[in-house]
Write an enzyme that holds these catalytic residues in place. Sequence first.
Site, short mmCIF file in Angstrom:
data_model
loop_
_atom_site.label_atom_id
_atom_site.label_comp_id
_atom_site.label_asym_id
_atom_site.label_seq_id
_atom_site.Cartn_x
_atom_site.Cartn_y
_atom_site.Cartn_z
N CYS A 139 6.11 -1.73 77.83
CA CYS A 139 7.40 -2.42 77.84
C CYS A 139 7.31 -3.63 78.78
O CYS A 139 6.72 -3.52 79.85
CB CYS A 139 8.50 -1.47 78.33
SG CYS A 139 10.14 -2.24 78.35
N CYS A 150 11.18 2.16 86.82
CA CYS A 150 10.74 2.80 85.58
C CYS A 150 9.23 3.02 85.53
O CYS A 150 8.46 2.06 85.62
CB CYS A 150 11.17 1.95 84.38
SG CYS A 150 10.60 2.64 82.83
N CYS A 199 13.98 10.67 82.04
CA CYS A 199 14.18 9.25 81.79
C CYS A 199 13.31 8.39 82.70
O CYS A 199 13.28 8.59 83.91
CB CYS A 199 15.65 8.94 82.03
SG CYS A 199 16.06 7.27 81.60
S1 SF4 Z 1 13.78 1.25 81.78
FE1 SF4 Z 1 11.56 1.12 81.43
S2 SF4 Z 1 11.27 1.36 79.21
FE2 SF4 Z 1 13.46 0.87 79.59
S3 SF4 Z 1 13.59 -1.39 79.45
FE3 SF4 Z 1 13.24 -0.93 81.62
S4 SF4 Z 1 10.98 -1.04 81.85
FE4 SF4 Z 1 11.43 -0.86 79.66
#
Ligand code: SF4
Length: 341
Positions: A109, A116, A330
């Site tokens: 991502c 994250c 998550c």
């Molecule tokens: S939370 Fe993680 S997977 Fe979701 S948009 Fe942000 S970086 Fe990407």
Amino acid sequence: MENIYGYTLEMLEEYLASIGEKKFKANQLYDWLYKKRVNSFDDMTNVGKATIQKLKEHFSLEKIEIVTKETGKDVSKYLFNLHDNNKIEAVLMYHDYGTSLCVSSQVGCNMSCSFCESGRLKKVRNLEAYEMVQELLLIEKYENVRISHIVLMGIGEPFDNYDNVMKFIDIVNCGKGIELGARHITVSTSGIVPKIKEFAKSDKQVNLAISLHASNDELRRKLMPIDKAYPLDTLMDAIKEYIGKTNRRVTFEYIMLDHVNDTKENALELVNLLKGMNCYVNLIPYNETSHIDFKKSSQERIMNFYDILKKNNINVTIRREFGSKVSAACGQLRANHEEAK
Ligand code: SF4
């Protein structure tokens, strides 16, 4: 060759018409693929031999593969191997109202949200619609369950892979196939404003969730670089436009990070930001990981935050914690499988 699981019913009808076949055969094909779940064109016994031959020449039924499964209380995490050896994950959760599948939409991502774990691996590529469909099909088969809800909250930013995600939604929602109700599907975005506007016009009845995680731009910019491109006022305008067009309630996801975004001031700012909006806030206890320094807010801080929102008439829930033992929670997908680059 194209993978047939990436074709919406409409695309299949168009293809059949282009080879001189009757469009209604698309219904038969969907029935074999998604109701009867056969794995070979030869098993589609009510489709003529000549048509089968043409289908074989144009389409593959190739599947992605389950590599491992980890299980915790009411949760299973699956690691998949894709045809190019990239890996993705999906998480199945058992609720009292059914089973929900958290689907990945990209390999890696690019959004770089600082809390994250999934986003530590930069985007390698978008997932094709057939790969997302197969996350569901393979897990249903493996677990012998029917998935009742889908959340597009796994690895990736769904609106950065907009066309394939819309195709995926059409395929799983189609009444001739998997028939998963639109209101049981939720697509989550970190806030790509032009896509929120496009989505508002798309007339899909699926739910929209916004990963908000901050109550002001300064904080959000630190947590989510996307705020530089689309600051809160722009984002909120787009969401209001979405609500105005669709009359649908929006969910705001808010990860509770200890002494980062969980103060009384943050709660009051959030109230100001959201008051009068048709929305609810989902407070998510953070899942601590070994690679990232944020800590989970204490139960007391979460409850104080919750109370302020509640007292100010904001609909709010606290998400049940799933799967922290198996890194299936998550923002933790792929955390332990492979070192992120
Ligand atoms: S939370 Fe993680 S997977 Fe979701 S948009 Fe942000 S970086 Fe990407």
